[in-house]
Design a protein around this motif. Sequence first.
Motif, short mmCIF file in Angstrom:
data_model
loop_
_atom_site.label_atom_id
_atom_site.label_comp_id
_atom_site.label_asym_id
_atom_site.label_seq_id
_atom_site.Cartn_x
_atom_site.Cartn_y
_atom_site.Cartn_z
N MET A 1 -6.83 35.80 44.48
CA MET A 1 -6.48 34.38 44.35
C MET A 1 -5.28 34.24 43.43
O MET A 1 -5.29 34.71 42.30
CB MET A 1 -7.67 33.58 43.79
N SER A 310 -4.78 28.89 43.84
CA SER A 310 -4.70 28.85 45.30
C SER A 310 -6.10 28.98 45.88
O SER A 310 -6.67 30.07 45.94
CB SER A 310 -3.81 29.98 45.83
N LYS A 311 -6.65 27.82 46.24
CA LYS A 311 -7.95 27.83 46.89
C LYS A 311 -8.05 26.61 47.81
O LYS A 311 -7.29 25.64 47.67
CB LYS A 311 -9.09 27.83 45.88
N SER A 312 -8.96 26.67 48.74
CA SER A 312 -9.12 25.61 49.74
C SER A 312 -9.37 24.27 49.06
O SER A 312 -10.23 24.14 48.19
CB SER A 312 -10.27 25.95 50.67
N ASN A 341 -3.78 24.37 50.28
CA ASN A 341 -4.09 25.71 49.79
C ASN A 341 -4.05 25.85 48.28
O ASN A 341 -4.23 26.94 47.75
CB ASN A 341 -3.12 26.73 50.40
#
Length: 349
Positions: A1, A310-312, A341
Amino acid sequence: MKDLTILKPDDWHLHLREGIVLKNIIKFSSEFFGRAIVMPNTKNPITSINKCISYKKSISEGLPENSKFEPLMTIYLTDETIKDELIEGFKNDVFFAAKLYPANATTNSSQGVKKIENLYEIFEVMEELGMPLLIHGEVTDPKVDIFDREVVFIDKELLPLIQRFPKLKIVLEHITTSYAVSFVQENNLGATITPHHLHINRNAMFFGGLNSDFYCLPVAKRENNRIALRKAATSGKKCFFLGTDSAPHLRQWKAFCGCAGIFNSPVAIESYIQVFDEEDSLDQFEKFASLNGPNFYNLPVNKEKIRLVSKSNEIPKFIEVIDNNKVVGQIKPFHAGEILNWQVEGIVN
């Protein structure tokens, strides 16, 4: 990540509206932005010191407790702007800058400037004071195609202005064309770039029929212009900086009356950084978001930092507007229903 920590950004172009809408949306800007230049095109435009003081008070009252957010206020220029009012307001830190709306160019601009030459005396004073001039750069001549209004304004109005007042500090707001990108760089101006103009081109207004959710002024242009804006924003060049032009409208007005404006403040930082990630330019994001603006305006950078990961990040379809614990309306945010994102994790020491 992936993650990125940057100095807290500022928003150099923001619409906060008034009343219940202001109280419901201010939190989206105040949480992770240090400062914002607040636009003066309220229903009753901010044309005087007293109006500005009153409006700033209503903004401050809407802020969360212990908020460090600083609204930077602007005066709405008209053909009748009083020189002494402008001077007094700037010298006493009431007005941070002056905003030029050509009459009828956008929301609540009917009282804007009908002939720029009428304000040459005002611009001369601003040049002497070092007071920034923020420009909505479009002509309103109905004979000019709406997609050409920015370019025509630059040639017809802006070029003579900078030639006559070469030391005037000018920001061309929410630029939308490759022509504007080149002009700003060649003429020592500043320019704000919105997240929506980095993501959409003019096709977005016609997906599924006429789609007012992507209608803003100035309108999005052809794809080659969007590409030029992305290159400019991610270049690291000092003349380009963050300005969301976030402009909310209650759903009943946006959907059925087609009001111009895109409400992006709930997702602005995430929307911007996604562009920088896609352009492989994460190393330039802090310059655009946190450094270039203060440098242009001769202000200190923010001391706090924010961390992004950076993650959903699923964006809600609507933001509820609440009054006395009752839902009284909705506003649709930019990227509604999409999955971005990146997400702001919070403020770090």
